[in-house]
Design a protein around this motif. Structure first.
Motif, short mmCIF file in Angstrom:
data_model
loop_
_atom_site.label_atom_id
_atom_site.label_comp_id
_atom_site.label_asym_id
_atom_site.label_seq_id
_atom_site.Cartn_x
_atom_site.Cartn_y
_atom_site.Cartn_z
N GLY A 150 -3.62 8.90 -11.80
CA GLY A 150 -4.44 7.78 -11.31
C GLY A 150 -5.22 7.12 -12.43
N GLN A 151 -5.69 7.94 -13.36
CA GLN A 151 -6.41 7.37 -14.51
C GLN A 151 -5.44 6.60 -15.40
N CYS A 156 -3.28 1.47 -17.42
CA CYS A 156 -2.21 0.47 -17.53
C CYS A 156 -2.67 -0.88 -16.99
N ILE A 157 -3.50 -0.85 -15.96
CA ILE A 157 -4.05 -2.10 -15.45
C ILE A 157 -5.00 -2.70 -16.51
N ALA A 158 -5.81 -1.83 -17.12
CA ALA A 158 -6.71 -2.30 -18.19
C ALA A 158 -5.91 -2.91 -19.34
N ARG A 159 -4.80 -2.28 -19.67
CA ARG A 159 -3.94 -2.79 -20.74
C ARG A 159 -3.43 -4.19 -20.39
N ALA A 176 2.74 6.30 -6.77
CA ALA A 176 2.78 7.62 -7.42
C ALA A 176 1.40 8.28 -7.45
N LEU A 177 0.44 7.71 -6.72
CA LEU A 177 -0.93 8.21 -6.82
C LEU A 177 -1.40 8.94 -5.56
N ASP A 178 -2.37 9.84 -5.76
CA ASP A 178 -2.96 10.54 -4.63
C ASP A 178 -3.90 9.59 -3.88
N PRO A 179 -4.33 9.98 -2.66
CA PRO A 179 -5.14 9.06 -1.85
C PRO A 179 -6.43 8.59 -2.53
N SER A 183 -7.18 4.74 -3.43
CA SER A 183 -8.27 3.90 -2.93
C SER A 183 -9.07 3.30 -4.08
N LYS A 184 -9.11 3.99 -5.22
CA LYS A 184 -9.78 3.39 -6.38
C LYS A 184 -9.03 2.15 -6.85
#
Ligand SMILES: Nc1ncnc2c1ncn2[C@@H]1O[C@H](COP(=O)(O)OP(=O)(O)OP(=O)(O)O)[C@@H](O)[C@H]1O
Ligand SMILES: [Mg+2]
Length: 250
Positions: A150-151, A156-159, A176-179, A183-184
């Motif tokens: 998730g981090q 990747c979004i920051a990039r 591919a992320l946990d709940p 939500s973040k």
């Protein structure tokens, strides 16, 4: 004026027609969800918006797509500039084998920015924008692979944000992320639309309902219905849309 306007778009992989006569317009500072069963053409359509399909051999496109009024398939269009303006985030977090800092700085360096201070400022701002700063501020020079999935996705979004695009394309960014990470990222998307125009592919109906203003339902390469998300999920006009959103197929 609409930010993105697609008119009568057809797309072929070799002989196979993957998109049929797609006309769809997206307003600035909105989130548009693309939904539909696997293979219906969502990713193909998304990739047309920053000409990523140009990288696939033996493909053909007809129709027009404009962003800010400019025909992005015009011969005059500079594809590098287009991709700077139209950032992309993929399904699986794909950080580079570099430090956290260098992942975000990468696009700036590639674009010829050398001023250390500017790079540092942009890296910090972008990491703050994705609400990751507190989690990484003490390990900016550690490998990005040391982050959780998730981090990594937020990195990747920051990039993508660091090079200051105005449009952000996201292809199943949370699958591919946990709940909690999901939500973040969803909260982040909601914040980001104040500054960006976002088009997101999702298989998660609840997610489309939570984060998007408008929803486009694709089926077998056609745009079946496109409307306010609320309308699509409460009173769609087409039977195929209703069947899909109620889980009767797909
Ligand atoms: N590189 C390619 N070469 C040939 N055909 C392709 C290629 N990429 C996609 N297709 C075909 O085009 C159609 C649309 O694919 P696309 O990936 O856009 O679907 P999608 O809606 O994103 O599906 P999913 O939800 O599974 O990601 C499919 O029939 C697929 O097999
Ligand atoms: Mg896809």
């Amino acid at each position: 004026m609409h930010k993105i306007v697609s008119q009568n778009v057809n797309f072929y992989y070799g002989e196979f027609q993957a998109l049929h006569d797609i006309s769809l317009s997206v307003k600035e500072n909105t989130v548009t969800a693309l939904i539909g069963p696997s293979g219906c053409g969502k990713s193909t359509y998304l990739r047309l918006l920053n000409r990523m399909n140009d990288l696939i051999d033996n493909t053909q496109m007809s129709g027009t797509i404009t962003i800010d009024g400019n025909d992005i398939y015009d011969k005059q269009t500079n594809v590098d500039d287009l991709r700077k303006n139209v950032g992309m985030v993929f399904q699986k977090p794909n950080p580079f084998p570099k430090t956290i800092f260098e992942n975000v700085a990468y696009g700036l360096r590639v674009n010829g920015i050398t001023d250390k201070k500017i790079i540092e400022e942009r890296v910090i701002t972008s990491i703050e924008q994705v609400a990751l700063w507190d989690e990484v501020k003490d390990k900016l020079h550690k490998s990005a692979f040391e982050l959780s999935g998730g981090q990594q996705q937020r990195l990747c979004i920051a990039r993508a944000l660091a090079i200051q695009p105005s449009v952000l394309l996201m292809d199943e960014p949370t699958s591919a992320l946990d709940p909690i990470s999901t939500s973040k990222v969803e909260e982040l998307i909601y914040e980001l639309k104040k500054q960006y125009t976002i088009v997101i592919v999702t298989h998660n109906m609840q997610q489309a309902g939570r984060i998007s203003d408008n929803t486009a339902f694709f089926y077998m390469g056609e745009l079946i219905e496109y409307d306010k998300t609320k309308t699509i999920f409460t009173k769609p006009t087409k039977k195929q849309t209703e069947d899909y959103i109620t889980g009767r197929f797909g």
